[in-house]
Design an enzyme around this catalytic site. Structure first.
Site, PDB file in Angstrom:
ATOM      1  N   THR B  12      22.363  38.141  -5.956  1.00 50.61           N
ATOM      2  CA  THR B  12      21.140  38.000  -5.617  1.00 50.61           C
ATOM      3  C   THR B  12      19.772  38.851  -6.422  1.00 50.61           C
ATOM      4  O   THR B  12      19.039  38.355  -6.788  1.00 50.61           O
ATOM      5  CB  THR B  12      20.875  38.256  -3.969  1.00 50.61           C
ATOM      6  OG1 THR B  12      21.348  39.655  -4.111  1.00 50.61           O
ATOM      7  CG2 THR B  12      21.548  37.422  -3.175  1.00 50.61           C
ATOM      8  N   LYS B 202      22.875  57.743  -1.947  1.00 51.56           N
ATOM      9  CA  LYS B 202      21.391  58.163  -2.327  1.00 51.56           C
ATOM     10  C   LYS B 202      20.951  59.159  -2.228  1.00 51.56           C
ATOM     11  O   LYS B 202      20.026  59.662  -3.130  1.00 51.56           O
ATOM     12  CB  LYS B 202      20.682  56.907  -1.304  1.00 51.56           C
ATOM     13  CG  LYS B 202      20.930  55.485  -1.765  1.00 51.56           C
ATOM     14  CD  LYS B 202      20.345  54.460  -0.807  1.00 51.56           C
ATOM     15  CE  LYS B 202      20.679  53.017  -1.094  1.00 51.56           C
ATOM     16  NZ  LYS B 202      20.286  52.159  -0.026  1.00 51.56           N
TER      17      LYS B 202
END
Lengths: 432, 432
Positions: B12, B202
């Site tokens: 995607t 992250k």
């Protein structure tokens, strides 16, 4: 070898900038390679909050912008002149420039960037919009992959503070302005802030970056907040809105848009909107683009520390580039401003927006019909008409429209103003 | 001459990236100078949503990273291998690299950046944190003038969606997770998201950038949201809090901090906190520093379009640099990762924080005294003790502490768990 800075101006932001550079511990290590070489001030005798070697100080600003030792000139004088001339002289002497001067860039950006591109130097201006909020660099460097649809900002801390206080305390404009002046949140002459001129400077700059065209500052439509009343804030609240001074740029198709809306005005925004909860002196800028969707940048929009943070980040940026590539042969197209054409700005009459209007009326039973007829005659479709209160014998009616062409709405209002049943139309505000 | 991209992966995000590059109209003009040269995929037969020349497609990923024509390798495979090896090979072939791979960078960042610095190439990773939100570049380029105090983020959209749904619908975790999986907001195997592993990757990356030191991924303390119940969300609400999965990095003195807190866990945050209103799949990262104060970056934290926006912005960044300085002799220190030392991470027992704990108790009259005594014995000072409801014959008591050392709090809890009056301690959560 340190990179040498010439600082023009040692007011609050200049002092904040010097403080960061003089105290690099705990900050990015690149700061240790930056030295303040000269500082230009109006008076050498004025006591300063920081320690700078006396021989660095001078009142001869021209000598700074041409000093062959200096790599980067940092212009923190504010105002149009001599800031503009000094920036141009620094550029022609081959200096990179960092500035916080939104007024000068919004008006002379074309001249300044043409000169900078010809000289092969950077003119960075992160501090010009949103104080300490990183928004200029993200617009230039992080959002260019998108077709920007709109940039909507709360970019003036003074007016946002005033509107927030009016909202929470239910107080009127004059009262809150006086208090803001006492607290130092508003200037003695508040014109640039409360009449939206500062916000207009800023949206002109943001629009130019986001939509890739030059913008003439005088084409920014601008209304301030003087006419916003506690009454309207209260009615807006009941209808699910807050009132904010928004600076808005909307394009017709991303970069190099054919036409651009460019406007600053008090605006009713739904309480659920991301900008609705930005209160006090904070700023926020909401950018919408494809395929990104919405991103928002939030933070302190003014103040010595935050603004200095932005100024120093620009200095570091240039030093980073100088360290990696030496005297740049070509400019990084993402960091400079290469567009030549001027954006076409949509006249305000052509704007399609929702409106809020408040009417003071006699003859309550008949008046709603009259209003409806007048609006209908001008293709203004109404979302709601509410008789919301009384002022003495006069009824207060508040109207919210669907999206209408502003020109049509104004014509309808002119007709309505002549109706026997209408005493006055105290407020007309746009709705996001 | 166009700059040539080699794309690894056409899922995607890869498809979104190709779409932007293939459709430059309305985007920054620099995009017109970027061409997709080769695309590496697992299967050539799979139907794709976009038109790419068949000869550009290959299953030979190694051939892409060594292709002499290619300037920039864009790694969008995800996962640890072969992503890590291909990135390293691209670097040693002198390619700049753009990646969205938080897992690989969080674990092998030291190896990857050492190699990149030696080879004189950039490895950019804006898409690795916060999807389309510009946060990596602002941290590198716009906030370095500050002594960063903390970076606190909602950086996982799946868990934020689940917690938001639990809050608004009053539903329990399993139920909402199943629904999120149906809607495509959660993976079939939701472990990386709901156990906080993705958020931990992250925050390791953000901390390294903000605090100027390398971080070992395994040192990030990590708790997910499986144990958060609708009951606790409801009680938190009554106490003025919302529950969010926060990723937190806090330093002891800005850049090159001696010690760093690094943790991911569900957290009670006051409803007035800027992160409290970040709902659904949105992400936000709040950075606090001196002299800046707080800035927040908000936007879509995932999705093909937003992530592709970040990927392409990195590509454009590198192209901008290549255009201005050609083959870089030295790397811009703001854009690379030069630190060598590893941050010292504070063990979780040493953390000073507030806690929320819920107890199911028999013997209501005596239990509050017992709780108070046990906590007092371990220097845990209580802000509030509220008997908030009943479950059958058992009373529910909720305790909120002042800042306490986590180790002390845990010892007190162990003692309390042995009390005759305490049936169970169903929830222990930290409070911001």
């Amino acid at each position: 070898m340190a990179f040498k800075i010439g600082l023009l101006g040692l007011g609050t932001v200049g002092t904040g900038t010097a403080e960061i550079i003089l105290n690099p511990a705990g900050r990015h290590s690149l700061l240790k390679e930056i030295a303040i070489h000269r500082v230009g001030v109006r008076s050498l005798d004025k006591p300063r909050g920081i320690q700078l070697p006396p021989q660095a100080m001078t009142t001869d600003l021209e000598a700074i912008v041409t000093d062959p030792e200096i790599d980067i000139v940092v212009e923190l004088l504010g105002g149009l002149e001599p800031a503009r001339s000094l920036i141009l002289k620094a550029i022609s002497a081959g200096k990179h420039v960092v500035t916080a001067n939104k007024a000068a860039i919004a008006r002379y950006g074309d001249e300044i960037y043409s000169a900078a591109n010809a000289a092969g130097v950077y003119v960075l201006l992160e501090a010009a919009v949103g104080g300490g909020i990183p928004v200029i660099k993200p617009l230039k460097q992080s959002l260019g992959a998108n077709r920007i649809a709109s940039i909507i900002g709360i970019v003036n801390g003074t007016t946002n503070y005033i509107l927030t206080q009016m909202t929470t305390a239910g107080a009127d404009f004059d009262e809150v302005l006086a208090e803001a002046q006492k607290l130092g949140y508003a200037e003695a002459d508040p014109t640039a802030d409360v009449d939206g001129l500062d916000a207009a400077d800023k949206i002109a700059i943001l629009a130019s970056l986001g939509f890739g065209g030059r913008v003439k500052r005088e084409n920014v439509y601008c209304e301030g907040i003087r006419q916003v009343s506690a009454v309207d804030i209260n009615y807006a609240d009941k209808l699910g809105f807050v009132i904010k001074l928004l600076a808005i740029a909307k394009g017709s198709g991303g970069y190099e848009s054919d036409t651009l809306q460019l406007r600053v005005h008090p605006t009713l925004i739904p309480k659920t909107h991301p900008l609705a909860s930005i209160n006090g002196v904070f700023n926020a800028i909401l950018v919408e683009g494809d395929p990104l969707g919405q991103v928002m940048f939030f933070g302190p929009g003014a103040g010595a520390g935050p603004t200095a943070s932005a100024v120093v980040s620009d200095i570091m940026n240039i030093v980073g580039i100088l360290k990696s590539s030496g005297k740049t042969q070509f400019l990084d197209p993402l960091l400079t401003c290469t567009h030549q054409h001027y954006c076409t700005i949509t006249p305000i009459e052509e704007l399609e927006t929702r409106f809020y209007a408040r009417f003071l009326c006699r003859d309550i039973p008949g008046v709603i019909g009259h209003l409806g007829t007048c609006f209908g005659n001008h293709q203004v479709s109404l979302e709601s008409v509410v008789q919301i209160g009384f002022q003495g014998e006069l009824a207060e009616i508040v109207v919210v429209t669907h999206d209408v062409r502003e020109g049509n709405f104004r014509q309808a209002l002119q007709e309505i103003g002549c109706l026997e049943a209408i005493k006055t139309i105290p407020s007309i505000l746009r709705v996001l």
